[in-house]
Enzyme design. Structure first.
Site, PDB file in Angstrom:
ATOM      1  N   GLU A 861      -1.549  -9.483   2.217  1.00  0.00           N
ATOM      2  CA  GLU A 861      -0.465  -8.567   2.579  1.00  0.00           C
ATOM      3  C   GLU A 861       0.038  -8.857   3.988  1.00  0.00           C
ATOM      4  O   GLU A 861       1.235  -8.881   4.246  1.00  0.00           O
ATOM      5  CB  GLU A 861      -0.933  -7.119   2.463  1.00  0.00           C
ATOM      6  CG  GLU A 861       0.180  -6.112   2.707  1.00  0.00           C
ATOM      7  CD  GLU A 861      -0.237  -4.680   2.419  1.00  0.00           C
ATOM      8  OE1 GLU A 861       0.491  -3.763   2.840  1.00  0.00           O
ATOM      9  OE2 GLU A 861      -1.286  -4.471   1.774  1.00  0.00           O
ATOM     10  N   ARG A 939      -5.492   6.638   4.533  1.00  0.00           N
ATOM     11  CA  ARG A 939      -5.849   6.839   3.127  1.00  0.00           C
ATOM     12  C   ARG A 939      -7.304   7.268   2.986  1.00  0.00           C
ATOM     13  O   ARG A 939      -7.640   8.059   2.089  1.00  0.00           O
ATOM     14  CB  ARG A 939      -5.560   5.563   2.324  1.00  0.00           C
ATOM     15  CG  ARG A 939      -5.717   5.729   0.828  1.00  0.00           C
ATOM     16  CD  ARG A 939      -5.175   4.534   0.069  1.00  0.00           C
ATOM     17  NE  ARG A 939      -3.732   4.542  -0.021  1.00  0.00           N
ATOM     18  CZ  ARG A 939      -3.038   5.096  -1.025  1.00  0.00           C
ATOM     19  NH1 ARG A 939      -3.670   5.706  -2.006  1.00  0.00           N
ATOM     20  NH2 ARG A 939      -1.723   5.034  -1.043  1.00  0.00           N
ATOM     21  N   GLU A1328      -5.287  -0.417  -8.143  1.00  0.00           N
ATOM     22  CA  GLU A1328      -6.372  -0.048  -7.227  1.00  0.00           C
ATOM     23  C   GLU A1328      -7.284   1.070  -7.719  1.00  0.00           C
ATOM     24  O   GLU A1328      -8.497   1.031  -7.461  1.00  0.00           O
ATOM     25  CB  GLU A1328      -5.767   0.366  -5.877  1.00  0.00           C
ATOM     26  CG  GLU A1328      -5.037  -0.743  -5.157  1.00  0.00           C
ATOM     27  CD  GLU A1328      -4.311  -0.217  -3.935  1.00  0.00           C
ATOM     28  OE1 GLU A1328      -4.796  -0.438  -2.821  1.00  0.00           O
ATOM     29  OE2 GLU A1328      -3.253   0.430  -4.095  1.00  0.00           O
TER      30      GLU A1328
END
Length: 1399
Positions: A861, A939, A1328
């Site tokens: 990423e 998160r 995920e």
């Protein structure tokens, strides 16, 4: 003391002997009696090849990819540990008069090894053209066994090799065939299911009776079950004894041959796709010319390296007489690792694996005499048969056969030899302890005719040192049969059961008289010293004692402790575990001998954990299936992946004038840089230049990253902040010379204190100023009013992505400063932005193109951006194409991992066991820069309550600054770490209160009627499905029945325990940063009716392109095959978000739909005019003639989200939640810590799936990856220098084929219409969310440990054990709490610390 468990590639240097430079002429002159040739002759995929000037530095994969231009064979690790490079090599065995087919690792065997043989690559067995797919390829593709596809050709070739030797193997043989292959995407079950279609158990009877009615049946009257047993017991080829006269090979009346399978029309995938039958007679034939071809000695080389290949023992001895220090090469598994990863420079190499005299065997004079270079696979088969037929006398052969099963992978065993294993003298050898304990002897010879015999027990004299003198070779090994009254058995324990190097190995032998008095004993261990060693004190103690007495057992324990006084900080670490294993192995052996003497013994002390043939089922009924969407179509690229035709960035053909870029990596974790000298590097042949910070337009151009609180440097400037940081880049036309030059760059340092672990960071207050806090209610008041309040700490370690395609790119400069970047990245836009940033050109002149990735998992990423930017800088400076691909070792060193977390928490509960309040601080190891740590911490904080309602909570996330590579995104992006804290809270509370964890879970699920909110104040509404998922999963898995079965099992077993656990998950879907929640698409309809779709997401195996094509086909009402997606390109769709956050189908799918809606609206009048039966070709042609725009740009942004930190009443953080449940049972050998997952039942709420099979593949792959995170996968750093130790598959273990649950069932939530979803086709993101469910295995192991500890008198069971992940074999063994582990405990002395450190 040298390392005795693993040998770090990054700091230990062997005293390599480097021969004087030689030439072909000088060697030919020195060896005039040997008729050398200098060319290689072999067949490649059925065609003859003559290599006139072989490259001596090329290994087999180099020739295949760079000279033969066959890119299907992939380079995954360069150490024979992943199987991506697997090829088949066929040769004619003149003794057996038949052709043998062997799967080999082309990344380690030298090119010279295929001389006179038939090399077969994945391209040679079948291609899409002319529908020539081999059944192995077709079935793996159609069974959804290929996702990213990078490992797939190697898996295909392993299965192909097996079938060429045995067309109807057993399931057990199929499982063994894959033990040298790894896959990071699939979770293995689809591959296993595909392979099982070839298994004899799945073949129909060829007659109507249990055995065939034909007298001359190839099964000779046996039933399929009997044949399976015969094949399993003897490893026989399941073919007719009549050979070519078998009824299956004879033509029927219509002239066609019998098939080994049913008719094509009767053979289907689970989803109903037809399959080709397998007809072995149609396989690529072995070239007849090779059967009669006479072997010829070979000699070739250059100034860097020479190769000699003798064909007789006498030639080999003569070569060594003239060149006594030449490097002998057999299977090359050790040599290649030394060359590629430890920078060994062997100038003169002698390939000795094709000398028939050294590969023979015979049973004579009470033992087995083998040629020293027989392959380990052949020796394994010989030993299996001897053990089966010889009874007591064959014990040593049984020990060898059993140990070989766990000796590396099949590809390594096919090439490796006993002589290689012996002279390598590894202290952790699997083979050498058996040869020593078994009283084996070596015969060594020299050219002068000298013959010497050595007892193996005297042969090893030091770390990697033996008594073998220069000029001598091992020619024979004698393995005596086990004597009457003697008992021998071998043991091995490693991190992963299959294809792993040992932590400790052992072979134990005692000889007893009729009164069971010990006449002699030989207890040999590996992994306990710098060489294979006996246990002198224990052996002396045993002699003349009665073996079967308890005092003998306890006395041996005591003397083994004295034999192996390991210190806590011993090199290799795990001191207590290794010492305990020496005792556990002897305990197992003690009971083995008692069993053999038919005396009372503890049966389960001998048991191996259950590792059978994995089976599983998928609930494939999809009530939401439409014409295209909802169908379980195979991945659109699957057929190209299984044939090797799928192109990855590293497969792009070499460009004219291309340069290879190799980074120069620093070798300190934290230091001041005093000087850098690269002048010696520029002197190396083919080196064109060097890049460093001085080539940047400004100092600002050296900084990159998304978070100003912790930017990164492309080039180290004044300081080095982690081991492996880049200081410069060498560019050369020859990759080997570029690597050589990079090693010559000299850097002087001034050492500074390094911070590696979270604990160190907390002690030193080393943080980034970027804390994140959520608050809800009054948690302190809640604690004051709680019935129960508990505090504890949970810790989860790092995880390596281990994508199979390493970081890399190709950058091509074009006119006017334009740069074309072909990258393996999840983030084309950021790749574009930073290539422009570092070069100073506008983004509009940088085009990034991504065809596909060989895996990403978040690791590409941002971490890909550094390398593409440096390559772009080189391309601009030198105005030449630059190719830059990291080695596996370097990739793992520098690319970052999943963030380790240490989480301190305080929880309150009321009298009904409902949570009242939570106060937690989550410390994340960010590494040396922030990268994406803010989002990861966000998160983790959001998911710290998992699926449970906590009315009052304060959660704080703190990023720790350490001297490690910057940690980054990884599948789950902080969610698994946060949810792990939640589940450890549940389990810890349950253990303290003595209640079932599921009782606490059920009491704390959200109550939708009460309008409850999460800890970050998001309302939980109709989307919440966890209670329903759990109820369905428990019913379908028979949860109560499993609990009863396990309780009964544990009552009857002392040392082998089983455990059961259930875990839910509730994973929020959306990017944490609001602006990233957008997607774009561009669709062209061409005049012939074909449709070209471009969108902002990248394909990395998750099936995104397949889903987008299905959406476009459904929306435009065209066949799926009429839609094509070429690549992801910033030139087609700009300003894209990274393919991440499980949101790519949502974002890009809605953008595709938006574009389709625009096109449908434009085409509506034309459709009405042409009528409902008009084809898209007619519609498009008409539209073109009427000047209707056939292109549309679609766009989408996720509505109703926009969480802001610090706002009292924020908007929702997530669009919806993907939820699930896992139920797992495990079996644990508490004497060793070995374990297996017996069953896994995973049920997910995936909405209305766009492609159910692809979603199920994501569930399986994520679950197995999560299982690895919580059990097998442990990242370790060297304490003394801060370098990452676990680099490559040799030291870092991901789950393998044999690690999948023995029963692996996948299903989706039923009885919901999902009308509340606003997503594309009411589907849900799935990439995920299932990963966290892998922790169910950890909790099941903990449950088994609870039973074990109670067995050993610990009333609280697992209460009080650390809440830690991963739960590795050494930790499992240490937590058992038995007296043996007490004997083995090593207590650190003052100031003594473990050899390794976890970050």
């Amino acid at each position: 003391m040298p390392l005795v468990v693993y040998e770090p590639l990054i700091f230990y240097t062997f005293p390599y002997y480097s021969c004087t430079t030689h030439s072909v002429s000088s060697i030919s002159t020195a060896l005039p009696e040997i008729p050398f040739k200098s060319t290689l002759h072999f067949y490649l995929n059925g065609k003859p090849k003559i290599v006139k000037k072989p490259d001596p530095e090329a290994i087999l994969i180099d020739y295949i990819r760079n000279s033969a231009h066959l890119a299907g064979t992939k380079l995954g690790c360069a150490e024979g540990g992943c199987g991506a490079c697997t090829v088949t090599v066929a040769e004619f065995d003149h003794d057996l008069k038949r052709v043998t087919y062997k799967a080999l690792n082309s990344c380690i065997v030298p090119l010279i090894s295929v001389e006179g043989k038939h090399l077969i690559t994945v391209e040679g067995i079948g291609q899409l053209e002319n529908d020539s797919l081999h059944p192995t390829q077709e079935r793996i593709a159609k069974f959804h066994g290929s996702q990213c596809g990078f490992c797939t050709p190697g898996i295909v070739m392993s299965l192909y090799s097996l079938l060429r030797n045995n067309s109807t193997p057993s399931k057990e043989q199929i499982s063994e065939a894959f033990d040298g292959n790894l896959c990071r995407c699939t979770g293995y079950m689809p591959i296993i299911d595909a392979a099982y279609t070839f298994a004899i158990e799945n073949q129909p009877e060829c007659g109507s009776q249990p055995g065939c009615a034909k007298v001359n049946c190839c099964r000779n009257g046996k039933s399929a079950a009997e044949v399976v047993k015969q094949v399993a017991d003897f490893k026989l080829e399941a073919v007719c004894a009549k050979g070519v006269d078998c009824c299956r090979n004879k033509p029927e009346s219509n002239g066609t041959a019998h098939s080994n399978e049913t008719d094509m029309n009767a053979l289907f995938t689970p989803n109903g796709l037809p399959l080709k039958p397998y007809a072995p007679q149609l396989d690529l034939p072995f070239p007849k010319v090779l059967q009669s071809r006479e072997a010829t000695p070979v000699l070739y080389g250059n100034g860097h390296k020479m190769w000699i290949k003798p064909t007789t023992k006498q030639q080999l001895l003569e070569i060594l007489y003239v060149y006594p220090h030449a490097k002998l090469v057999g299977g090359a598994s050790e040599v290649q690792v030394e060359v590629k990863l430890k920078n060994a420079d062997y100038k003169l190499n002698v390939y000795c694996n094709d000398i028939a005299e050294l590969k023979s065997w015979k049973f004579t004079n009470g033992g087995l005499e083998i040629g020293a270079n027989i392959s380990l696979s052949d020796l394994e088969m010989i030993c299996e048969n001897l053990a089966h037929t010889m009874g007591h006398a064959g014990q040593i052969y049984g020990a060898l056969a059993q140990q070989f099963k766990f000796f590396a992978g099949r590809q390594i065993r096919n090439a490796a030899t006993p002589a290689g294993a012996i002279v390598t003298a590894s202290p952790i050898s699997d083979l050498n302890p058996i040869l020593v304990a078994g009283g084996c002897h070596l015969i060594v010879e020299s050219f002068a005719g000298n013959v010497k015999t050595f007892a193996l027990r005297d042969f090893f004299v030091g770390y990697r040192k033996t008594l073998l003198e220069p000029g001598y070779i091992i020619t024979k090994i004698f393995i005596p049969q086990t004597a009457p009254g003697a008992f021998i058995h071998a043991y091995k324990q490693s991190k992963r059961k299959d294809d792993d190097i040992a932590i400790v190995t052992a072979c134990l032998q005692v000889e007893l008289d009729d009164a069971r008095i010990v006449k002699d004993a030989c207890l040999v261990y590996g992994g306990m010293a710098a060489l294979t060693v006996e246990s002198p004190k224990a052996q002396a103690f045993l002699r003349d004692r009665k073996f079967d007495e308890k005092a003998t057992l306890e006395g041996t324990f005591h003397h083994l402790e004295l034999d192996f006084p390991l210190g806590f900080g011993v090199p290799g670490g795990m001191a207590s575990y290794r010492k305990t294993l020496t005792l556990s192995f002897f305990y197992k052996f003690f009971n083995y001998v008692l069993q053999s003497l038919e005396m009372p013994f503890e049966a389960d002390s001998l048991a191996e954990v259950t590792r059978g043939k994995p089976e599983g089922k998928r609930d494939i009924v999809n009530p939401f299936e439409t014409e295209i969407v909802g169908k379980s179509n195979p991945h659109l690229a699957a057929l190209r992946q299984v044939t090797g035709e799928a192109v990855y960035a590293s497969d792009i053909s070499p460009q004219f004038n291309e340069l290879c870029a190799i980074p120069v990596l620093l070798t300190k974790a934290h230091a001041k840089i005093l000087s850098v000298d690269w002048l010696a590097a520029l002197e190396v042949d083919t080196v064109e230049g060097y890049l460093d910070i001085n080539d940047l337009p400004s100092k600002l151009a050296n900084l990159w990253g998304v978070n100003p609180a912790g930017m990164e440097e492309f080039f180290a400037d004044t300081h080095v902040y982690y081991y492996g940081q880049t200081i410069g880049v060498v560019l050369a036309t020859d990759p080997e010379r570029a690597r050589e030059a990079a090693r010559l760059v000299k850097v002087e340092y001034e050492d500074l204190t390094a911070v590696i672990s979270i604990e160190d960071a907390i002690d030193q207050s080393s943080y980034f100023a970027d804390n994140r806090v959520t608050e809800k209610g009054d948690w302190e008041a809640a604690f004051a009013g709680s019935k129960h309040v508990f505090e504890n700490t949970s810790r989860i370690g790092a995880q390596e992505h281990f994508y199979f395609e390493t970081q890399g790119c190709l950058v091509i400069p074009e006119e006017d400063g334009e740069l074309k970047v072909y990258a393996s990245t999840q983030n084309p836009t950021e790749t574009q932005e930073y290539a422009a940033h570092i070069t100073g050109v506008p983004s509009s002149k940088v085009v990034v193109r991504v065809k596909r990735l060989g895996g990403g998992f978040g690791g590409k990423e941002t971490r890909s951006v550094c390398w593409s930017s440096l390559a772009a800088l080189g391309a601009k400076k030198f105005k030449r194409p630059v190719r830059m691909f990291l080695s596996r070792s370097d990739d793992m060193l520098v690319a970052g991992q999943r963030h380790p977390f240490l989480m301190k928490w305080k929880i309150g509960l009321d009298e009904s066991l409902r949570f009242t309040g939570l106060d937690a601080t989550l410390y994340a190891n960010a590494g040396w820069s922030m990268d994406l740590t803010r989002g990861v911490v966000d998160r983790a904080v959001f998911h710290a309550a998992n699926a449970y309602h906590i009315p009052n909570a304060r959660l704080e996330g703190i990023p720790c600054k350490t001297n490690t590579a910057s940690n980054t995104a990884f599948r789950g992006f902080g969610g698994p770490q946060g949810m792990f804290m939640a589940e450890t809270i549940v389990v810890d509370v349950a253990e303290r209160l003595g209640v079932d964890p599921d009782l606490i879970r059920e009491r704390n699920y959200y109550d939708l009627a009460a309008g409850q909110t999460t800890t970050y104040k998001q309302l939980v509404s109709d989307d919440y499905s966890v209670p329903d998922i759990v109820a369905q999963n428990k019913e379908e898995a028979n949860f109560d029945g499993l609990r009863n079965e396990i309780s009964e099992f544990n009552r009857n077993h002392k040392w082998v325990k089983r455990g059961l656990a259930h875990v839910p998950t509730m994973f929020g879907i959306a990017f944490g940063v609001t602006f990233l929640n957008q997607g774009g698409a561009l669709i062209h309809i061409h005049q012939d009716g074909s449709v070209l779709v471009s969108h902002g997401g990248t394909e990395m195996g998750q099936g995104l392109h397949t889903k987008m094509a299905m959406i476009a086909a459904e929306e435009l009402n065209v066949p799926l095959l009429g839609v094509f997606i070429s690549e992801t390109s910033t030139q087609s769709v700009a300003n894209t978000s990274a393919t991440a956050a499980s949101a790519s189908s949502d974002l890009n799918g809605m953008a595709v739909k938006d574009a389709c809606d625009q096109l449908n609206e434009r085409l509506r009048p034309i459709r009405e005019k042409l009528g409902p039966g008009a084809s898209m070709a007619n519609i498009a042609k008409t539209a073109y003639l009427e000047r209707v725009n056939l292109s549309a740009n679609g766009f989408y942004k996720t509505p109703d989200i926009g969480y802001e930190w610090g706002v009292p009443n924020p908007k929702p953080a997530f669009s919806y939640y993907t939820q699930g449940s896992a139920i797992c049972t495990v079996e644990v050998d508490t004497l060793t810590g070995d374990w297996t997952c017996l069953e896994a039942h995973v049920k997910m709420d995936i909405g209305r799936p766009i492609n159910q099979a692809i979603d199920y593949g994501q569930i399986e792959g994520a679950f197995v990856q999560g299982m690895g995170l919580f059990t097998l996968e442990q990242s370790l750093w060297l304490r003394h220098n801060g370098a990452l130790f676990t680099r490559g598959p040799g030291a870092y273990k991901i789950p393998g084929f044999r690690d999948v649950p023995q029963v692996f069932n996948i299903s989706m939530l039923k009885n919901r219409d999902f009308k509340h979803l606003k997503t594309i086709r009411r589907s849900k993101g799935i990439g995920e969310p299932p990963l966290f469910l892998g922790c169910c295995v950890l909790f099941a192991i903990r449950n088994a440990l609870d039973a074990a500890r109670r067995e050993h008198g610990i009333a609280g069971g697992s209460r009080g054990l650390p809440l830690i992940s991963p739960l590795t074999t050494d930790r499992i063994r240490g937590f058992v709490g038995d007296t043996i582990s007490g004997y083995g405990e090593v207590v650190p002395k003052d100031g003594e610390r473990d050899f390794f450190v976890e970050a």
